[in-house]
Design an enzyme around this catalytic site. Structure first.
Site, PDB file in Angstrom:
ATOM      1  N   SER A 171      12.986  -7.710  29.746  1.00  0.00           N
ATOM      2  CA  SER A 171      11.968  -8.725  30.030  1.00  0.00           C
ATOM      3  C   SER A 171      10.671  -8.476  29.300  1.00  0.00           C
ATOM      4  CB  SER A 171      11.705  -8.792  31.523  1.00  0.00           C
ATOM      5  OG  SER A 171      11.453  -7.514  32.015  1.00  0.00           O
TER       6      SER A 171
ATOM      7  N   HIS B  12      17.766 -11.205  33.780  1.00  0.00           N
ATOM      8  CA  HIS B  12      17.190 -12.360  33.089  1.00  0.00           C
ATOM      9  C   HIS B  12      18.224 -13.163  32.325  1.00  0.00           C
ATOM     10  CE1 HIS B  12      12.907 -11.572  33.731  1.00  0.00           C
ATOM     11  NE2 HIS B  12      13.311 -10.341  33.865  1.00  0.00           N
TER      12      HIS B  12
ATOM     13  N   LYS C  93      15.847 -15.406  39.125  1.00  0.00           N
ATOM     14  CA  LYS C  93      15.310 -16.054  37.936  1.00  0.00           C
ATOM     15  C   LYS C  93      15.951 -17.409  37.683  1.00  0.00           C
ATOM     16  CE  LYS C  93      13.500 -11.889  37.207  1.00  0.00           C
ATOM     17  NZ  LYS C  93      14.259 -10.926  37.975  1.00  0.00           N
TER      18      LYS C  93
END
Lengths: 471, 371
Positions: free
Chosen positions: B252, B280, B312
């Site tokens: 990230s 992610h 997410k």
């Protein structure tokens, strides 16, 4: 006179007066020193006597263990009870309808209509997830409101919310206690505290459960150690970690004596109030209200909102001096997404209900006393826990030899009760990971929603079950 | 090069000013605004070392208002933010009460846009909320295993293409509580330089030996693997029990994607196990959103432990682990989270179920194909 006349010219003159072999020898010595200084140093470990072929053979031969060992099919923790429908007062477990004596829904707020409608309103406004940690646009006004309300309710300066109950104390302890600090912790502390202590890498000293003389002995030993090395003692922080109402034994900690020890030996106290928040005290403020102690005397109070408040998550409260530190160094706070707003709204509404109806705490305590008395005298099972604790344990009076057989026996008792309409559960532990493994037991949880008839039914059913299974 | 020099010069200037300010505060020329210890506890060992908080007091306080900004609407494409001012250089904040509306949101992790306050997901979650309530009040192994959780786990397993899966209430906790259950003393963990704090914490709590390889550098990883198998454990020279490689799908803070085909080739050659954290990348990579494994066109069975989070792309909260049935059975019995932590909240579970079905195209609409 020699030093006055000493100059570079004289030095060079004398150099060239020396015999040639002398100069050559010195020159070679200087060049050798320079070479040694700049050459690569040998590292003893890198001297491996293995050739490339031998290395490849070793790599071929090495067999790792399987990633996970196989689990036997009848392992007691493998087959979960499946609950269809909400885990409220009447619960449907594995297809059977029972009265719920196993969920920590102490104040009965799981099925409360006001709580649900507050959560619905929040769902309509914010959706479900927050999509970000607190630092990056994951802070909602509901979080700030919940923190303010919790701080006001507990009468402290500030509160901080975590999105998972287990992570609350497991992130709070390593934020303050680092390598080299000393923590005195009770033997019966719950697993989350043990993980927090392991992550902090401090020196852990266990004292016997609720035994203040043992704790005082350890503190005195530490004091004599300090006198030997005062410089180190001035920077070593000391903490005591205790629970308000212990989950593993149902006892309360003797807080007034702990406060005396705190000021005598200059140790800070961290109090974990997961079970006692919303249960003890006249208004449900926990063990500090129960004993009438000034809340500023406790450095940090940590609790999870998953028991009395019937939501998800946890909080820590205390003075701003202490709580503010966690906003930058609490791992579960900084590196994780924030609590979904609908759960925060549910917690705020639950707090409202707790503040508006302070008589439910008295009702809960009365029910606990009633069942505690009713469960005395069951042959084969003994009750462990305080009379006003809503989470009791039932231990076997005599163990049958091995822990496995005890667990099987208790499972038969639990199954008998479930078949007759009372849902109970065994207390589950990870046997290899706990520091001081508690004996196997049945967990009995009392909630405000259970009527007196149901309490009596549960007690008589347990007597019957113990009779038929254990005799 | 010039940037590095200027940065260090900037830090140096701020540090000097910090010392000056601390000096003035100590001599009471300037008012000390941060919170202090209680009067009764002044002779206790100080809780924070003075220097530890130096950074906090002098450097962080100046720019503190860039973080923790509160918002008051759904974190969608446009968001409403509460206005926050500080009259004393960020020591305290006050909310003016005004709300700034319609800010374009490039800060929330709302990759697929499932954070909505209307629509199929929200309606399903509302229905489940009114039926089940918000909390669960028990652990998975005791009385907290609802039928909704079983449904979710079967769906996630189908979505990922693995045999079975298990879901947990918090993504951070999924890593920090399951890595200790999988590896212990006598095992080796090879972890990437830039792994997330949860992976680092899980690796530390497990008690295994940790070795770090350079970010996305396959030569470094291979060298470590070779050395580990040939030389064994550091002092006793016994062979390692297991080797676990920890990588993430998308990092990230860097934005880089792991070199998965090469890692899998190395893993097979040296007989180690792979733990892939797709926090992610799940839902975001791959033609149908199945994550980094599909992005590279590989077989999900090659990855031993596939972990991910629902925060997410799915607009909910929580984490999951997917893999072979033996692995998941083992985790059901021995995971710290299953035995001691409360299970997921039912409306959150419903949100995930609806969003996964939408991505897979099973809800009857074609929204899933447009991702």
């Amino acid at each position: 006179t020699a030093s006055k006349e000493f100059s570079l010219d004289y030095f060079l003159y004398f150099c060239f007066q020396a015999p040639a072999y002398h100069l050559i020898l010195e020159g070679i010595l200087i060049l050798w020193i320079i070479r040694l200084l700049f050459s690569k140093t040998y590292k003893l470990q890198e001297r491996s006597d293995l050739t490339l072929k031998e290395k490849e053979e070793l790599i071929e031969e090495w067999q790792p263990e399987p990633l996970v060992p196989p689990v036997p099919k009848d392992h007691p923790a493998l087959n979960y009870n499946i609950v269809s429908g909400p885990p409220t007062h009447i619960i449907t477990v594995n297809g059977k309808e029972c009265i719920n004596f196993a969920s920590f829904n102490f104040l009965g707020l799981l099925n409360n209509e006001k709580v649900k409608s507050a959560a619905q309103a929040s769902l309509k406004k914010y959706g479900v997830g927050t999509c970000g940690p607190r630092g990056f646009y994951g802070t909602f006004d509901v979080h700030l409101e919940l923190e303010e309300r919790l701080a006001k309710f507990m009468r402290t300066e500030e509160a901080i919310i975590y999105s998972y109950g287990f992570a609350t104390i497991a992130s709070a302890i390593p934020a303050y206690s680092k390598r080299g600090d000393i923590v005195f912790v009770d033997e019966a502390a719950c697993f989350a505290i043990q993980k927090g202590l392991q992550a902090s890498r401090s020196n852990i000293k266990l004292f016997k459960h609720n035994d203040m003389t043992d704790l005082e002995r350890l503190l005195k030993e530490q004091e004599t150690e300090d006198q030997k090395n005062p410089r180190k003692a001035r920077v070593t922080r000391r903490f005591i970690v205790v629970e308000g109402l212990y989950m593993n034994t149902g006892d309360i900690c003797p807080l007034p004596e702990l406060i005396k020890l705190k000021y005598k030996y200059k140790v800070r106290i961290f109090l974990e109030e997961s079970l006692s928040f919303g249960v003890l005290g006249e208004h449900g403020r926990g063990i500090t209200e129960h004993f009438g102690i000034n809340i500023d005397d406790i450095d940090l109070i940590s609790a999870n909102m998953e028991n009395s408040l019937a939501s998800i998550g946890g909080f820590c409260c205390g003075r701003s001096f202490i709580i503010d530190h966690q906003r930058l160094s609490g791992q579960g706070y900084c590196f994780s997404a924030s609590l979904p707003p609908l759960l925060a709204a549910a917690a705020i509404e639950a707090l409202n209900i707790m503040e508006d109806n302070p008589d439910i705490f008295q009702t809960l305590r009365a029910k606990c006393e009633r069942i505690h008395k009713a469960l005395q005298g069951i042959s084969g099972l003994k009750v462990v826990g305080e009379s006003f604790s809503p989470a009791l344990h039932l231990h076997l009076e005599e163990s049958c030899g091995s822990r496995e057989n005890d667990v099987k026996l208790l499972k038969r008792v639990v199954d008998y009760c479930m078949n007759s309409g009372i849902a109970l559960t065994q207390a589950r532990y990870l046997e290899k990971e706990e520091k001081c493994l508690p004996p196997p037991s049945i967990r009995v949880v009392i909630t405000v929603e259970q009527t007196e008839k149901e309490l009596d039914k549960a007690a008589s059913l347990l007597k019957e079950a113990a009779q038929s299974v254990l005799n | 090069m010039l940037v590095a020099v200027l940065t260090y010069v900037g830090y140096g200037v701020l540090t000097l000013f910090g010392y000056l300010r601390d000096f003035m505060r100590q001599w009471k020329i300037e008012k000390c605004q941060n919170a202090t210890e209680r009067e009764e506890q002044k002779d206790f060992v100080p809780l924070y070392q003075d220097f530890e908080n130096f950074y906090n007091r002098n450097l962080y306080m100046r720019i503190r208002d860039s973080w923790n900004r509160p918002i008051c609407s759904v974190p969608g494409a446009k968001v409403d933010m509460m206005e926050r001012v500080s009259h004393d250089y960020n020591w305290t904040f006050t909310y003016t009460g005004r709300v700034i509306k319609g800010i374009i949101n490039m800060g929330s992790y709302n990759y697929l846009g499932f954070a909505q306050k209307t629509g199929a997901c929200q309606e399903a979650a509302a229905k489940v909320l009114s039926q089940y309530g918000a909390g669960v009040c028990s652990t998975r192994q005791e009385m907290g295993n609802l039928d909704k959780h079983e449904e979710l786990e079967k769906l996630v397993a189908r979505f990922l293409g693995v045999e079975s899966a298990m879901a947990y209430g918090m993504g951070f906790a999924t890593n920090s509580m399951n890595i200790p259950a999988l590896v212990g003393k006598g095992c080796l963990i090879l972890s990437d330089e830039l792994n997330h704090a949860s992976l680092v914490l899980g690796a530390r709590l497990s008690g295994a030996t940790i070795r770090i390889f350079k970010h996305n550098n396959m030569q470094s990883l291979e060298k470590l693997l070779k050395d580990a198998i040939v030389h064994g454990q550091p002092r006793t020279r016994r062979p390692w029990k297991k080797i676990l490689i920890l990588v993430e799908g998308i990092y990230s803070m860097e934005g880089s994607i792991v070199r998965l085909p090469e890692v899998i080739a190395l893993k097979k050659k040296y007989k180690s196990y792979l733990y892939l954290d797709e926090a992610h990348s799940i839902g975001a990579l791959g033609p149908s959103g199945r994550g980094v494994v599909e992005y590279f066109g590989l077989n999900p069975e090659d990855v031993d432990v596939m972990m991910g989070t629902f925060t997410k792309s799915f607009g909910a909260a929580g984490g999951y682990i997917g893999g072979k049935k033996e692995l998941i059975d083992y985790l059901r019995t021995y995971s710290h989270s299953a035995a001691y932590a409360t299970s997921m909240s039912p409306p959150v579970v419903e949100q995930i179920i609806t969003s996964v079905k939408c991505i897979m195209g099973e809800d009857g609409t074609t929204i899933g194909e447009s991702f």
